[in-house]
Structure formats: structure tokens, C-alpha cells
Write an enzyme that holds these catalytic residues in place. Sequence first.
Site, PDB file in Angstrom:
ATOM      1  N   ARG A   8       1.162  -1.153  -0.128  1.00 46.52           N
ATOM      2  CA  ARG A   8       0.024   0.101  -0.080  1.00 46.52           C
ATOM      3  C   ARG A   8       0.942   1.313   0.028  1.00 46.52           C
ATOM      4  O   ARG A   8       2.001   1.294   0.484  1.00 46.52           O
ATOM      5  CB  ARG A   8      -0.981  -0.041   1.027  1.00 46.52           C
ATOM      6  CG  ARG A   8      -1.896   0.893   1.294  1.00 46.52           C
ATOM      7  CD  ARG A   8      -2.646   1.140   2.544  1.00 46.52           C
ATOM      8  NE  ARG A   8      -3.427   2.449   2.606  1.00 46.52           N
ATOM      9  CZ  ARG A   8      -3.858   3.027   3.710  1.00 46.52           C
ATOM     10  NH1 ARG A   8      -3.827   2.311   4.741  1.00 46.52           N
ATOM     11  NH2 ARG A   8      -4.803   4.269   3.791  1.00 46.52           N
ATOM     12  N   HIS A   9       0.454   2.217  -0.684  1.00 48.68           N
ATOM     13  CA  HIS A   9       1.309   3.493  -0.752  1.00 48.68           C
ATOM     14  C   HIS A   9       1.547   4.032   0.878  1.00 48.68           C
ATOM     15  O   HIS A   9       0.680   3.960   1.615  1.00 48.68           O
ATOM     16  CB  HIS A   9       0.499   4.566  -1.319  1.00 48.68           C
ATOM     17  CG  HIS A   9      -0.900   4.903  -1.090  1.00 48.68           C
ATOM     18  ND1 HIS A   9      -0.982   5.924   0.068  1.00 48.68           N
ATOM     19  CD2 HIS A   9      -2.329   4.492  -1.227  1.00 48.68           C
ATOM     20  CE1 HIS A   9      -2.482   6.165   0.431  1.00 48.68           C
ATOM     21  NE2 HIS A   9      -2.968   5.111  -0.563  1.00 48.68           N
ATOM     22  N   THR A  12      -0.382   9.631   3.417  1.00 44.07           N
ATOM     23  CA  THR A  12      -0.684  10.838   2.575  1.00 44.07           C
ATOM     24  C   THR A  12      -1.147  12.201   3.060  1.00 44.07           C
ATOM     25  O   THR A  12      -1.583  11.775   4.358  1.00 44.07           O
ATOM     26  CB  THR A  12      -1.458  10.846   1.094  1.00 44.07           C
ATOM     27  OG1 THR A  12      -2.989  10.794   1.758  1.00 44.07           O
ATOM     28  CG2 THR A  12      -1.265   9.587   0.246  1.00 44.07           C
ATOM     29  N   TRP A  14      -3.886  13.765   2.942  1.00 46.56           N
ATOM     30  CA  TRP A  14      -5.273  13.345   3.114  1.00 46.56           C
ATOM     31  C   TRP A  14      -5.718  12.209   3.874  1.00 46.56           C
ATOM     32  O   TRP A  14      -6.571  12.379   4.649  1.00 46.56           O
ATOM     33  CB  TRP A  14      -5.954  13.267   1.646  1.00 46.56           C
ATOM     34  CG  TRP A  14      -6.310  14.483   0.844  1.00 46.56           C
ATOM     35  CD1 TRP A  14      -5.785  15.928   1.346  1.00 46.56           C
ATOM     36  CD2 TRP A  14      -6.869  14.684  -0.289  1.00 46.56           C
ATOM     37  NE1 TRP A  14      -5.878  16.798   0.450  1.00 46.56           N
ATOM     38  CE2 TRP A  14      -6.776  16.050  -0.640  1.00 46.56           C
ATOM     39  CE3 TRP A  14      -7.514  13.831  -1.039  1.00 46.56           C
ATOM     40  CZ2 TRP A  14      -7.236  16.426  -1.801  1.00 46.56           C
ATOM     41  CZ3 TRP A  14      -7.913  14.283  -2.302  1.00 46.56           C
ATOM     42  CH2 TRP A  14      -7.671  15.607  -2.515  1.00 46.56           C
ATOM     43  N   GLY A  22     -10.052   8.116  -2.862  1.00 51.56           N
ATOM     44  CA  GLY A  22     -10.508   7.553  -3.932  1.00 51.56           C
ATOM     45  C   GLY A  22      -9.436   7.739  -5.273  1.00 51.56           C
ATOM     46  O   GLY A  22      -8.364   7.306  -4.921  1.00 51.56           O
ATOM     47  N   GLU A  82      -7.132   2.946  -6.723  1.00 54.52           N
ATOM     48  CA  GLU A  82      -8.013   2.998  -5.729  1.00 54.52           C
ATOM     49  C   GLU A  82      -9.622   2.755  -6.143  1.00 54.52           C
ATOM     50  O   GLU A  82     -10.069   3.412  -7.438  1.00 54.52           O
ATOM     51  CB  GLU A  82      -7.919   3.977  -4.607  1.00 54.52           C
ATOM     52  CG  GLU A  82      -8.919   4.044  -3.589  1.00 54.52           C
ATOM     53  CD  GLU A  82      -8.644   2.551  -2.563  1.00 54.52           C
ATOM     54  OE1 GLU A  82      -8.999   1.677  -3.265  1.00 54.52           O
ATOM     55  OE2 GLU A  82      -8.213   2.679  -1.493  1.00 54.52           O
TER      56      GLU A  82
END
EC number: 5.4.2.-
Length: 215
Positions: A8-9, A12, A14, A22, A82
Site C-alpha cells: 500500500r502507498h 498522504t 489526506w 479514492g 483505488e
Amino acid sequence: MLQVYLVRHGETQWNAERRIQGQSDSPLTAKGEQQAMQVGERARSLGITHIISSDLGRTKRTAEIIAQACGCDITFDFRLRELDMGVLEKRQIDSLTEEEEGWRRQLVNGTQDGRIPGGESMQELSDRVHAALASCLELPQGSRPLLVSHGIALGCLVSTILGLPAWAERRLRLRNCSISRIDYQESQWLASGWVVETAGDVSHLDTPALDELQR
């Protein structure tokens, strides 16, 4: 047996703000960049041969950092994006109206064909991430790919490999820059096809991100 690693990234802006991403985007935080570097250190010891990433900015940056560590080229695949969260993207969770929160809950709690207006269903997400995974079977023998994607997308993939519904991803904790591994095996005695070896490993991280958004 083909081993495929799922990442998973990194965290962030957000994620930290509890804002729905999304297919919209926000940059990695300093912590997210550090997490990606720690994945890179781990990936270097795993014999990774290919990096395949969602083409969204947060996954691109995560993949770039990992690639620098293990010396691999990156291929971008839109199928690893996503879940499209439609009209709720960019909104903070705490700002949703009762109706909007109902749309979100219908989607993540498993309502048949549930979707946020303007977005996609969990089945549509499942179909495209499985298609991306199937492409790994076409890689040269001896390959060991690493896929960089997103919380809901990867949770959906792991859940459905286990024979669970796509929305069961809510029961998986795949934190930012967690590493999962799935294997493709052909056996007369064991389950043939994709199997889950590990899910959500964060032992390589100093401090996992605290977000619970899974996106």
C-alpha cells in the site's frame, strides 16, 4: 511458484486529514516518504524483479522510492487504482451528511451492487484488480513482482482470494506501506491458484501510520 508482493502507498496528506481520496490524489507526507524508503530497504532483500504500480500520484511516488532502492523499472497499470468514490472524493469523513454517510456505509458494508453516486461498485473494483494480478502470470519464469496499490483495492484483492466477498476488506488492516504476499501455486495436494501467505506486515516500519481510512 510465483510470489507477488503487495504494498500500500505511503501516508498522504489526506490520510492524515481523514479525507476521502479514492481516485483523487494528495502528496505523501514526510512520514509517507520515510515509510516508502523502509519498504525499499526490505524489498532489496526480497529479490524483486518488477515493480507494477497504480498510476495515481501517491502510488507513483511510493513506487519511485522503492525502485531507487532495489534497482527495478516501474510499469504503471490503471487497473491498480483505488476504488472510485464518486461525489465523496476530497471530502472529510466528519463533514459527510447523513445521506452521504449512508452511501459510504452501503458500499463498505456489503450492500449488493452498492456504489457512491458517480463511483464504482466493489465488484467492478474486484474485477479490475484481479485482471491486473493475472497479468503477473505472463512475466518471465523466476520473476518476483511487487505491486504498489491502495488500501481498499488491495484489501478487496486479498479478501476475494480467500473466498470472502469484496467488501470483507473492511476486516483487513492494511496500513500505509504494509507488505502482503500472495503466491500462485499448482499442486495436486494443496489449493491450486492464488493463496495468501502474509497480509499487512508492518514489521519493517518504525511507526505505522495511524490512519484508519484504508484508502
